[in-house]
Motif scaffolding. Structure first.
Motif, PDB file in Angstrom:
ATOM      1  N   PRO A 176       0.686   5.107 -16.674  1.00 49.13           N
ATOM      2  CA  PRO A 176      -0.879   5.897 -15.783  1.00 49.13           C
ATOM      3  C   PRO A 176      -0.383   4.123 -14.539  1.00 49.13           C
ATOM      4  CG  PRO A 176      -0.993   4.792 -17.543  1.00 49.13           C
ATOM      5  CD  PRO A 176       0.049   4.859 -17.780  1.00 49.13           C
ATOM      6  N   VAL A 177      -0.878   4.778 -12.928  1.00 55.43           N
ATOM      7  CA  VAL A 177      -1.098   3.842 -12.569  1.00 55.43           C
ATOM      8  C   VAL A 177      -2.211   4.179 -11.843  1.00 55.43           C
ATOM      9  CG1 VAL A 177       0.185   5.880 -10.709  1.00 55.43           C
ATOM     10  CG2 VAL A 177      -0.534   3.384 -10.523  1.00 55.43           C
ATOM     11  N   SER A 178      -3.334   3.012 -10.975  1.00 55.12           N
ATOM     12  CA  SER A 178      -4.476   2.469 -10.368  1.00 55.12           C
ATOM     13  C   SER A 178      -4.411   1.723  -9.906  1.00 55.12           C
ATOM     14  CB  SER A 178      -5.449   2.938 -11.582  1.00 55.12           C
ATOM     15  OG  SER A 178      -6.903   2.349 -11.875  1.00 55.12           O
ATOM     16  N   ALA A 179      -5.284   2.422  -8.391  1.00 55.96           N
ATOM     17  CA  ALA A 179      -5.401   1.885  -7.825  1.00 55.96           C
ATOM     18  C   ALA A 179      -6.760   1.013  -7.110  1.00 55.96           C
ATOM     19  CB  ALA A 179      -4.385   1.417  -6.177  1.00 55.96           C
ATOM     20  N   SER A 180      -7.640   0.157  -6.471  1.00 55.38           N
ATOM     21  CA  SER A 180      -8.809   0.486  -6.227  1.00 55.38           C
ATOM     22  C   SER A 180      -8.848  -0.717  -4.551  1.00 55.38           C
ATOM     23  CB  SER A 180      -9.723  -0.282  -7.257  1.00 55.38           C
ATOM     24  OG  SER A 180     -10.143   0.126  -8.905  1.00 55.38           O
ATOM     25  N   ALA A 181      -8.922   0.599  -3.579  1.00 54.57           N
ATOM     26  CA  ALA A 181      -9.905  -0.263  -2.306  1.00 54.57           C
ATOM     27  C   ALA A 181     -10.539   0.937  -1.687  1.00 54.57           C
ATOM     28  CB  ALA A 181      -7.943   0.083  -1.939  1.00 54.57           C
ATOM     29  N   GLY A 182     -11.195   0.096   0.109  1.00 56.33           N
ATOM     30  CA  GLY A 182     -11.622   1.020   0.366  1.00 56.33           C
ATOM     31  C   GLY A 182     -12.994   1.250  -0.255  1.00 56.33           C
ATOM     32  N   ASP A 183     -13.187   2.189  -0.862  1.00 61.92           N
ATOM     33  CA  ASP A 183     -14.107   2.796  -0.890  1.00 61.92           C
ATOM     34  C   ASP A 183     -14.498   3.161  -2.236  1.00 61.92           C
ATOM     35  OD1 ASP A 183     -13.081   6.024  -0.212  1.00 61.92           O
ATOM     36  OD2 ASP A 183     -14.698   6.140   0.978  1.00 61.92           O
ATOM     37  N   GLY A 184     -13.075   3.358  -3.613  1.00 58.46           N
ATOM     38  CA  GLY A 184     -12.809   4.117  -3.874  1.00 58.46           C
ATOM     39  C   GLY A 184     -11.656   4.065  -4.931  1.00 58.46           C
ATOM     40  N   THR A 185     -11.220   4.504  -6.109  1.00 58.22           N
ATOM     41  CA  THR A 185     -10.502   3.819  -6.923  1.00 58.22           C
ATOM     42  C   THR A 185     -10.170   5.375  -7.226  1.00 58.22           C
ATOM     43  OG1 THR A 185     -11.383   2.643  -8.311  1.00 58.22           O
ATOM     44  CG2 THR A 185      -9.924   3.127  -9.530  1.00 58.22           C
ATOM     45  N   ALA A 186      -8.354   5.458  -7.226  1.00 60.34           N
ATOM     46  CA  ALA A 186      -8.055   5.688  -7.526  1.00 60.34           C
ATOM     47  C   ALA A 186      -6.928   5.628  -9.119  1.00 60.34           C
ATOM     48  CB  ALA A 186      -6.842   7.168  -6.184  1.00 60.34           C
ATOM     49  N   SER A 187      -7.052   6.757  -9.747  1.00 57.95           N
ATOM     50  CA  SER A 187      -5.846   6.768 -11.015  1.00 57.95           C
ATOM     51  C   SER A 187      -4.981   8.104 -11.047  1.00 57.95           C
ATOM     52  CB  SER A 187      -6.573   6.898 -12.380  1.00 57.95           C
ATOM     53  OG  SER A 187      -7.706   5.434 -11.480  1.00 57.95           O
ATOM     54  N   PHE A 188      -3.776   8.144 -11.623  1.00 52.57           N
ATOM     55  CA  PHE A 188      -3.122   8.962 -11.924  1.00 52.57           C
ATOM     56  C   PHE A 188      -2.159   8.475 -13.017  1.00 52.57           C
ATOM     57  CE2 PHE A 188       1.293  11.597 -11.151  1.00 52.57           C
ATOM     58  CZ  PHE A 188       0.840  12.490 -11.979  1.00 52.57           C
ATOM     59  N   ASP A 189      -2.407   9.307 -14.174  1.00 47.55           N
ATOM     60  CA  ASP A 189      -1.681   9.743 -15.678  1.00 47.55           C
ATOM     61  C   ASP A 189      -0.841  10.265 -15.220  1.00 47.55           C
ATOM     62  OD1 ASP A 189      -3.199  11.834 -15.976  1.00 47.55           O
ATOM     63  OD2 ASP A 189      -3.944  11.594 -17.780  1.00 47.55           O
ATOM     64  N   GLY A 190      -0.348  11.494 -14.744  1.00 46.67           N
ATOM     65  CA  GLY A 190       0.979  11.563 -14.916  1.00 46.67           C
ATOM     66  C   GLY A 190       0.525  13.667 -14.894  1.00 46.67           C
ATOM     67  N   VAL A 249     -11.650  17.397   6.730  1.00 49.36           N
ATOM     68  CA  VAL A 249     -12.866  16.622   6.518  1.00 49.36           C
ATOM     69  C   VAL A 249     -12.554  15.455   6.887  1.00 49.36           C
ATOM     70  CG1 VAL A 249     -14.637  16.342   5.055  1.00 49.36           C
ATOM     71  CG2 VAL A 249     -14.096  18.486   4.934  1.00 49.36           C
ATOM     72  N   PRO A 250     -13.496  14.411   7.694  1.00 42.46           N
ATOM     73  CA  PRO A 250     -13.317  12.463   7.281  1.00 42.46           C
ATOM     74  C   PRO A 250     -13.233  12.606   6.406  1.00 42.46           C
ATOM     75  CG  PRO A 250     -14.738  13.507   9.236  1.00 42.46           C
ATOM     76  CD  PRO A 250     -14.304  14.780   8.224  1.00 42.46           C
ATOM     77  N   PRO A 251     -12.216  11.413   5.728  1.00 42.47           N
ATOM     78  CA  PRO A 251     -11.828  10.686   4.397  1.00 42.47           C
ATOM     79  C   PRO A 251     -13.006  10.437   4.159  1.00 42.47           C
ATOM     80  CG  PRO A 251      -9.825   9.894   5.711  1.00 42.47           C
ATOM     81  CD  PRO A 251     -10.948  11.084   6.723  1.00 42.47           C
ATOM     82  N   LYS A 252     -13.945   9.655   5.274  1.00 47.79           N
ATOM     83  CA  LYS A 252     -15.689   8.829   4.453  1.00 47.79           C
ATOM     84  C   LYS A 252     -16.385  10.257   4.131  1.00 47.79           C
ATOM     85  CE  LYS A 252     -19.098   6.733   6.825  1.00 47.79           C
ATOM     86  NZ  LYS A 252     -19.801   6.225   8.185  1.00 47.79           N
ATOM     87  N   TYR A 253     -16.291  11.560   4.092  1.00 51.54           N
ATOM     88  CA  TYR A 253     -16.773  12.600   3.451  1.00 51.54           C
ATOM     89  C   TYR A 253     -16.251  13.592   3.296  1.00 51.54           C
ATOM     90  CZ  TYR A 253     -19.560  10.827   7.566  1.00 51.54           C
ATOM     91  OH  TYR A 253     -20.514  10.148   8.260  1.00 51.54           O
ATOM     92  N   ASP A 254     -14.966  12.741   2.313  1.00 56.99           N
ATOM     93  CA  ASP A 254     -14.153  13.666   1.669  1.00 56.99           C
ATOM     94  C   ASP A 254     -14.042  13.839   0.255  1.00 56.99           C
ATOM     95  OD1 ASP A 254     -12.137  15.653   0.495  1.00 56.99           O
ATOM     96  OD2 ASP A 254     -10.272  15.130   2.126  1.00 56.99           O
ATOM     97  N   PRO A 255     -14.608  13.893  -0.576  1.00 58.15           N
ATOM     98  CA  PRO A 255     -14.745  14.429  -1.835  1.00 58.15           C
ATOM     99  C   PRO A 255     -12.523  13.902  -2.577  1.00 58.15           C
ATOM    100  CG  PRO A 255     -14.850  16.263  -1.334  1.00 58.15           C
ATOM    101  CD  PRO A 255     -15.244  15.255  -0.550  1.00 58.15           C
ATOM    102  N   ASN A 256     -12.327  14.387  -1.368  1.00 58.45           N
ATOM    103  CA  ASN A 256     -10.909  14.526  -2.232  1.00 58.45           C
ATOM    104  C   ASN A 256      -9.713  13.314  -1.580  1.00 58.45           C
ATOM    105  OD1 ASN A 256     -11.297  17.419  -4.184  1.00 58.45           O
ATOM    106  ND2 ASN A 256     -10.314  18.179  -2.306  1.00 58.45           N
ATOM    107  N   ALA A 257     -10.940  12.425  -0.982  1.00 60.05           N
ATOM    108  CA  ALA A 257      -9.516  11.511  -0.541  1.00 60.05           C
ATOM    109  C   ALA A 257     -11.227   9.860  -0.510  1.00 60.05           C
ATOM    110  CB  ALA A 257      -9.745  11.404   1.000  1.00 60.05           C
ATOM    111  N   VAL A 258      -9.885   8.947  -0.765  1.00 58.93           N
ATOM    112  CA  VAL A 258     -10.606   7.519  -0.438  1.00 58.93           C
ATOM    113  C   VAL A 258      -9.900   6.951   0.686  1.00 58.93           C
ATOM    114  CG1 VAL A 258     -10.078   5.008  -1.440  1.00 58.93           C
ATOM    115  CG2 VAL A 258      -9.852   7.243  -2.962  1.00 58.93           C
ATOM    116  N   GLU A 259     -11.327   6.314   0.866  1.00 60.49           N
ATOM    117  CA  GLU A 259     -11.046   5.850   2.466  1.00 60.49           C
ATOM    118  C   GLU A 259     -10.471   4.736   2.616  1.00 60.49           C
ATOM    119  OE1 GLU A 259     -13.514   5.959   7.326  1.00 60.49           O
ATOM    120  OE2 GLU A 259     -14.650   5.571   5.181  1.00 60.49           O
ATOM    121  N   LEU A 260     -10.034   4.032   3.510  1.00 54.36           N
ATOM    122  CA  LEU A 260      -8.839   2.500   3.033  1.00 54.36           C
ATOM    123  C   LEU A 260      -9.146   1.654   4.634  1.00 54.36           C
ATOM    124  CD1 LEU A 260      -5.972   3.293   1.869  1.00 54.36           C
ATOM    125  CD2 LEU A 260      -7.665   2.516   0.664  1.00 54.36           C
ATOM    126  N   TRP A 261      -9.414   0.097   4.170  1.00 49.33           N
ATOM    127  CA  TRP A 261     -10.088  -0.194   5.591  1.00 49.33           C
ATOM    128  C   TRP A 261      -8.964  -1.335   6.443  1.00 49.33           C
ATOM    129  CZ3 TRP A 261     -15.165  -0.534   2.074  1.00 49.33           C
ATOM    130  CH2 TRP A 261     -15.218   1.166   2.033  1.00 49.33           C
TER     131      TRP A 261
END
Length: 291
Positions: A129-143, A198-210
Motif C-alpha cells: 500500500p502507499v500513503s502520503a500526508s500533505a496539504g489538507d489531508g492524507t491519501a492512501s491506496f491499497d490497490g 469544484v475547487p480542491p479546497k472544497y472538493d471531498p474527492n481532492a487533497v489540496e496541496l500548498w
C-alpha cells in the motif's frame, strides 16, 4: 555491464534493463528516496542524453509515452530533485556518463526498440500500500480503494462529511498538480458521476496541496492509482478501431516497411562510421530475422 556511481545515485545497465538507485545525499528529492530502486526495461526507453555543465552535468532518460504510470500521472511536472529519470553527474565523470549513454543507445539500436508510444505500462508503479500526508489531508491506496482523511487545516464544509473511501471501480482518472507560485496544487480523484469543477479546497474527492516539502509524495499515490486504471491507449483504440482483419493487414504492412527502413538506416550509420562492421552485421542480422 555499464554503470555510473554518483552522490545523486547509481545507474547500472546490464543489457536488458537499467537499474536506477537513488543516492542518500540530502539534495536527493524526497519522492525519489521514497520511490526507491527502479528497474527500467530496455523496451521502455526512447532515448538518453548527457548534458555537461561547468559545475555539474546530467544524464537524462526519455521514456516511451505510456510506459510509466508515474510519468503518466505527473505529465512532466515533477521538479528536478524528484525526477527519478535524471542523474546529477560530477564533471570528472562526464566520460563515464557518455559511455553509459552510448551503451544504452547501442542496445536500443541493436534491439530495434521503437521510440514511439506503447499500449501497456512497462513499469509497475509504486509498491502497495502507499500513503502520503500533505496539504489538507492524507491519501492512501491499497490497490482496491482510495481513502481520504482530513486534518485540522481542512475547510470545514469539506471535513464535515468525514473520511472518504472510493472504490477503484468508481474512478475514471486521477489528476495531480503541484503547487506553482501563488497557485495551490492538488491530488484529485475523478469519480464517476461526481462534479469536476469544484475547487480542491472544497472538493471531498481532492487533497489540496500548498507547496510544502511532503507535497511531491502525493504523486506516488497518483501513480499507484494510475497503474491500475485502464491504459490511456485504450481510449485511443476505442475511438479509432477498424475491423480486425483490416487492422492485421495494415499492421503487417507497416511492420515490413518499418523493417526495410531500419535496414536503410543501419546502412547509413555504417557508412558514416557510427557503427563498426561487427555492430552493423549484428544489427542487420537481427532485422533480417524479423523480415
Amino acid at each position: 555491464m555499464a554503470d555510473i556511481i554518483q552522490k545523486d545515485g547509481t545507474w547500472a545497465f546490464d543489457g536488458d534493463a537499467l537499474r536506477i538507485t537513488p543516492g542518500r545525499e540530502k539534495n536527493v528529492g524526497l519522492l525519489r528516496r521514497e520511490l526507491g530502486e527502479l528497474v527500467v526495461p530496455l523496451r521502455a526507453l526512447a532515448g538518453v542524453s548527457v548534458e555537461q555543465g561547468r559545475k555539474s552535468g546530467r544524464l537524462r532518460l526519455r521514456l516511451r509515452d505510456g510506459s510509466d504510470p508515474l510519468l503518466q500521472a505527473t505529465a512532466g511536472r515533477l521538479a528536478e530533485p524528484h525526477d527519478p529519470y535524471q542523474l546529477v553527474v560530477e564533471p570528472d565523470r562526464y566520460g563515464v556518463a557518455e559511455y553509459v549513454a552510448d551503451e544504452l543507445r547501442n542496445a536500443l539500436l541493436l534491439e530495434g526498440v521503437s521510440p514511439g508510444p506503447v499500449d501497456e505500462y512497462l513499469l509497475p508503479g509504486p509498491s502497495l500500500p502507499v500513503s502520503a500526508s500533505a496539504g489538507d489531508g492524507t491519501a492512501s491506496f491499497d490497490g482496491e480503494r482510495v481513502r481520504l482523511e482530513w486534518n485540522w487545516k481542512t475547510e470545514e464544509s469539506k471535513a464535515s462529511a468525514g473520511s472518504r473511501t472510493i472504490p477503484l471501480a468508481d474512478l475514471t482518472a486521477v489528476d495531480w498538480q503541484p503547487a506553482a507560485g501563488l497557485e495551490n496544487g492538488h491530488l484529485r480523484f475523478l469519480v464517476r458521476g461526481a462534479p469536476v469543477d469544484v475547487p480542491p479546497k472544497y472538493d471531498p474527492n481532492a487533497v489540496e496541496l500548498w507547496g510544502f516539502r511532503k507535497d511531491p509524495l502525493m504523486a506516488l499515490v497518483a501513480a499507484a492509482v494510475q497503474a491500475r486504471l485502464p491504459h490511456p491507449s485504450a481510449a485511443r483504440e476505442g475511438a479509432g478501431r477498424i475491423p480486425a482483419q483490416r487492422a492485421g493487414e495494415r499492421e503487417a504492412g507497416e511492420d515490413h516497411d518499418t523493417l526495410l527502413r531500419r535496414l536503410r538506416e543501419l546502412g547509413e550509420l555504417h557508412r558514416d562510421g557510427v557503427l563498426t562492421d561487427e555492430e552493423f552485421a549484428l544489427a542487420k542480422q537481427a532485422v533480417l530475422k524479423r523480415l
